[in-house]
Scaffold this motif. Structure first.
Motif, PDB file in Angstrom:
ATOM      1  N   VAL A  76       8.107 -12.198  -6.474  1.00  0.00           N
ATOM      2  CA  VAL A  76       8.233 -11.548  -5.176  1.00  0.00           C
ATOM      3  C   VAL A  76       6.962 -11.729  -4.344  1.00  0.00           C
ATOM      4  CG1 VAL A  76       7.408  -9.294  -5.965  1.00  0.00           C
ATOM      5  CG2 VAL A  76       8.972  -9.417  -4.030  1.00  0.00           C
ATOM      6  N   LEU A  77       5.820 -11.983  -5.004  1.00  0.00           N
ATOM      7  CA  LEU A  77       4.559 -12.154  -4.282  1.00  0.00           C
ATOM      8  C   LEU A  77       4.511 -13.479  -3.515  1.00  0.00           C
ATOM      9  CD1 LEU A  77       1.975 -10.695  -6.830  1.00  0.00           C
ATOM     10  CD2 LEU A  77       3.005  -9.593  -4.828  1.00  0.00           C
ATOM     11  N   ASN A  78       5.220 -14.488  -3.999  1.00  0.00           N
ATOM     12  CA  ASN A  78       5.305 -15.745  -3.255  1.00  0.00           C
ATOM     13  C   ASN A  78       6.068 -15.542  -1.948  1.00  0.00           C
ATOM     14  OD1 ASN A  78       5.706 -16.939  -6.455  1.00  0.00           O
ATOM     15  ND2 ASN A  78       4.023 -17.724  -5.215  1.00  0.00           N
ATOM     16  N   TRP A  79       7.168 -14.819  -2.067  1.00  0.00           N
ATOM     17  CA  TRP A  79       7.941 -14.480  -0.859  1.00  0.00           C
ATOM     18  C   TRP A  79       7.097 -13.627   0.080  1.00  0.00           C
ATOM     19  CZ3 TRP A  79       9.222  -9.298   0.122  1.00  0.00           C
ATOM     20  CH2 TRP A  79      10.002  -9.088   1.274  1.00  0.00           C
ATOM     21  N   LEU A  80       6.379 -12.671  -0.498  1.00  0.00           N
ATOM     22  CA  LEU A  80       5.559 -11.760   0.296  1.00  0.00           C
ATOM     23  C   LEU A  80       4.480 -12.517   1.079  1.00  0.00           C
ATOM     24  CD1 LEU A  80       4.966  -8.857   1.022  1.00  0.00           C
ATOM     25  CD2 LEU A  80       3.619  -8.643  -1.056  1.00  0.00           C
ATOM     26  N   ALA A  81       3.879 -13.534   0.450  1.00  0.00           N
ATOM     27  CA  ALA A  81       2.843 -14.310   1.116  1.00  0.00           C
ATOM     28  C   ALA A  81       3.395 -15.021   2.350  1.00  0.00           C
ATOM     29  CB  ALA A  81       2.233 -15.320   0.151  1.00  0.00           C
ATOM     30  N   ILE A  82       4.596 -15.591   2.235  1.00  0.00           N
ATOM     31  CA  ILE A  82       5.227 -16.242   3.392  1.00  0.00           C
ATOM     32  C   ILE A  82       5.494 -15.220   4.485  1.00  0.00           C
ATOM     33  CG2 ILE A  82       7.237 -17.519   4.214  1.00  0.00           C
ATOM     34  CD1 ILE A  82       7.516 -18.744   1.466  1.00  0.00           C
ATOM     35  N   LEU A  83       6.017 -14.080   4.091  1.00  0.00           N
ATOM     36  CA  LEU A  83       6.339 -13.023   5.054  1.00  0.00           C
ATOM     37  C   LEU A  83       5.097 -12.565   5.812  1.00  0.00           C
ATOM     38  CD1 LEU A  83       8.927 -11.333   5.778  1.00  0.00           C
ATOM     39  CD2 LEU A  83       7.986  -9.557   4.304  1.00  0.00           C
ATOM     40  N   LEU A  84       3.991 -12.413   5.103  1.00  0.00           N
ATOM     41  CA  LEU A  84       2.761 -11.919   5.730  1.00  0.00           C
ATOM     42  C   LEU A  84       2.160 -12.941   6.696  1.00  0.00           C
ATOM     43  CD1 LEU A  84       1.161 -10.166   2.640  1.00  0.00           C
ATOM     44  CD2 LEU A  84       2.068  -9.054   4.688  1.00  0.00           C
ATOM     45  N   VAL A  85       2.372 -14.218   6.432  1.00  0.00           N
ATOM     46  CA  VAL A  85       1.895 -15.258   7.350  1.00  0.00           C
ATOM     47  C   VAL A  85       2.658 -15.206   8.665  1.00  0.00           C
ATOM     48  CG1 VAL A  85       1.902 -17.758   7.758  1.00  0.00           C
ATOM     49  CG2 VAL A  85       0.999 -16.854   5.629  1.00  0.00           C
ATOM     50  N   ASN A  86       3.978 -14.973   8.569  1.00  0.00           N
ATOM     51  CA  ASN A  86       4.824 -15.042   9.759  1.00  0.00           C
ATOM     52  C   ASN A  86       5.024 -13.714  10.479  1.00  0.00           C
ATOM     53  OD1 ASN A  86       5.756 -17.906   9.794  1.00  0.00           O
ATOM     54  ND2 ASN A  86       6.419 -17.370   7.741  1.00  0.00           N
ATOM     55  N   ARG A  87       4.930 -12.605   9.742  1.00  0.00           N
ATOM     56  CA  ARG A  87       5.202 -11.308  10.356  1.00  0.00           C
ATOM     57  C   ARG A  87       4.007 -10.372  10.263  1.00  0.00           C
ATOM     58  NH1 ARG A  87      11.010  -8.839   9.197  1.00  0.00           N
ATOM     59  NH2 ARG A  87      10.183  -7.580  10.879  1.00  0.00           N
ATOM     60  N   ARG A  88       2.835 -10.952  10.284  1.00  0.00           N
ATOM     61  CA  ARG A  88       1.628 -10.135  10.127  1.00  0.00           C
ATOM     62  C   ARG A  88       1.506  -9.129  11.262  1.00  0.00           C
ATOM     63  NH1 ARG A  88      -3.855 -13.208   8.894  1.00  0.00           N
ATOM     64  NH2 ARG A  88      -2.515 -13.913   7.190  1.00  0.00           N
ATOM     65  N   GLY A  89       1.378  -7.859  10.891  1.00  0.00           N
ATOM     66  CA  GLY A  89       1.211  -6.801  11.878  1.00  0.00           C
ATOM     67  C   GLY A  89      -0.195  -6.235  11.819  1.00  0.00           C
ATOM     68  N   ARG A  90      -0.369  -5.069  12.394  1.00  0.00           N
ATOM     69  CA  ARG A  90      -1.684  -4.443  12.389  1.00  0.00           C
ATOM     70  C   ARG A  90      -2.082  -4.018  10.990  1.00  0.00           C
ATOM     71  NH1 ARG A  90      -2.236   0.026  16.944  1.00  0.00           N
ATOM     72  NH2 ARG A  90      -2.166   1.296  15.095  1.00  0.00           N
ATOM     73  N   VAL A  91      -3.317  -4.279  10.610  1.00  0.00           N
ATOM     74  CA  VAL A  91      -3.838  -3.891   9.294  1.00  0.00           C
ATOM     75  C   VAL A  91      -4.532  -2.542   9.429  1.00  0.00           C
ATOM     76  CG1 VAL A  91      -5.434  -4.482   7.464  1.00  0.00           C
ATOM     77  CG2 VAL A  91      -4.108  -6.276   8.585  1.00  0.00           C
ATOM     78  N   HIS A  92      -4.153  -1.577   8.571  1.00  0.00           N
ATOM     79  CA  HIS A  92      -4.651  -0.209   8.717  1.00  0.00           C
ATOM     80  C   HIS A  92      -5.764   0.147   7.740  1.00  0.00           C
ATOM     81  CE1 HIS A  92      -1.444   0.769  11.536  1.00  0.00           C
ATOM     82  NE2 HIS A  92      -0.616   0.152  10.730  1.00  0.00           N
TER      83      HIS A  92
END
Length: 225
Positions: A76-92
């Motif tokens: 799931v972390l491979n999928w998560l890495a792709i998601l974070l590249v494309n849908r990166r939002g504000r980091v809190h």
């Protein structure tokens, strides 16, 4: 895979999908997003006050370079890495910033060469589960359970001209908004409710984002399976 039947939910009938269109901040970047399930396509197609269309296609996958994130070599972390590249939002939080950096540097597959990507779907509400993991609020196991709560299934994303050339429009079905928008909302509400219940349980012995960074876990680490 051979020949597949896919559906695309939309406010329009799309007989000739065009390469290069779509939003760059979707889960897997710009592409044509489909599902094998007509009922899900109908949910995606409708808004609160407008009907939609489930466009049906056939695609010949022989000869296509396919990245299937459900294969055993991925987590799931491979999928998560792709998601974070494309849908990166504000980091809190600092942990979230470090987590995004670590995941994209160590778990990002070479997805830019794929003609077709198969993987999880995460709409805006489900992306909040991802943020909770990156911010160290839920464990990896809890994230995996959260992503299954809404039963969104897999999506198929056409990413290259070659994939678009292999796609053939068949027909379409009208989706009534009063029925399918309500189904989509009920699915989302049920998933959120189950997610909050999951948070109450906690996961004392689970693997959290901070553990992955601190212990420098890599994709082949058996603890991530």
């Amino acid at each position: 895979m051979g020949k597949l039947t896919l559906y695309h939910g939309s406010q329009a009938v799309i007989e000739s999908p065009q390469y290069g269109l779509g939003k760059s901040y979707n889960d897997y970047g710009r592409g044509f997003y489909c599902t094998e399930h007509i009922e899900l396509a109908k949910e995606w197609a409708c808004t609160e006050d407008k009907n939609g269309f489930a466009n049906r296609y056939e695609i010949e996958t022989d000869g296509l370079k396919i990245l299937n994130l459900s294969d055993d070599e991925y987590t799931v972390l491979n999928w998560l890495a792709i998601l974070l590249v494309n849908r990166r939002g504000r980091v809190h939080t600092p942990v979230a910033a470090l987590g995004i950096k670590y995941l994209t540097e160590n778990f990002l597959p070479d997805y830019g060469k794929a003609d077709l990507i198969v993987g999880y779907r995460a709409d805006d509400s489900y992306f909040s589960f991802v943020r909770s993991f990156v911010m160290n609020s839920i464990s990896l196991a809890q994230l995996g359970r959260a992503m299954r709560l809404g039963k969104l299934g897999e999506q198929y994303v056409l990413k290259s001209p070659k994939a678009f050339e292999a796609l053939r429009f068949m027909d379409y079905t009208t989706a009534e908004n009063y029925m399918y928008y309500a189904k989509k909302k009920a699915r989302d509400d049920a998933a959120r409710s189950a997610f909050y219940k999951e948070l109450e349980n906690g996961d004392i012995n689970g693997i959290f984002m901070r553990d992955i960074i601190r212990e420098e876990m890599k994709p082949d680490d058996p603890r991530l399976r």
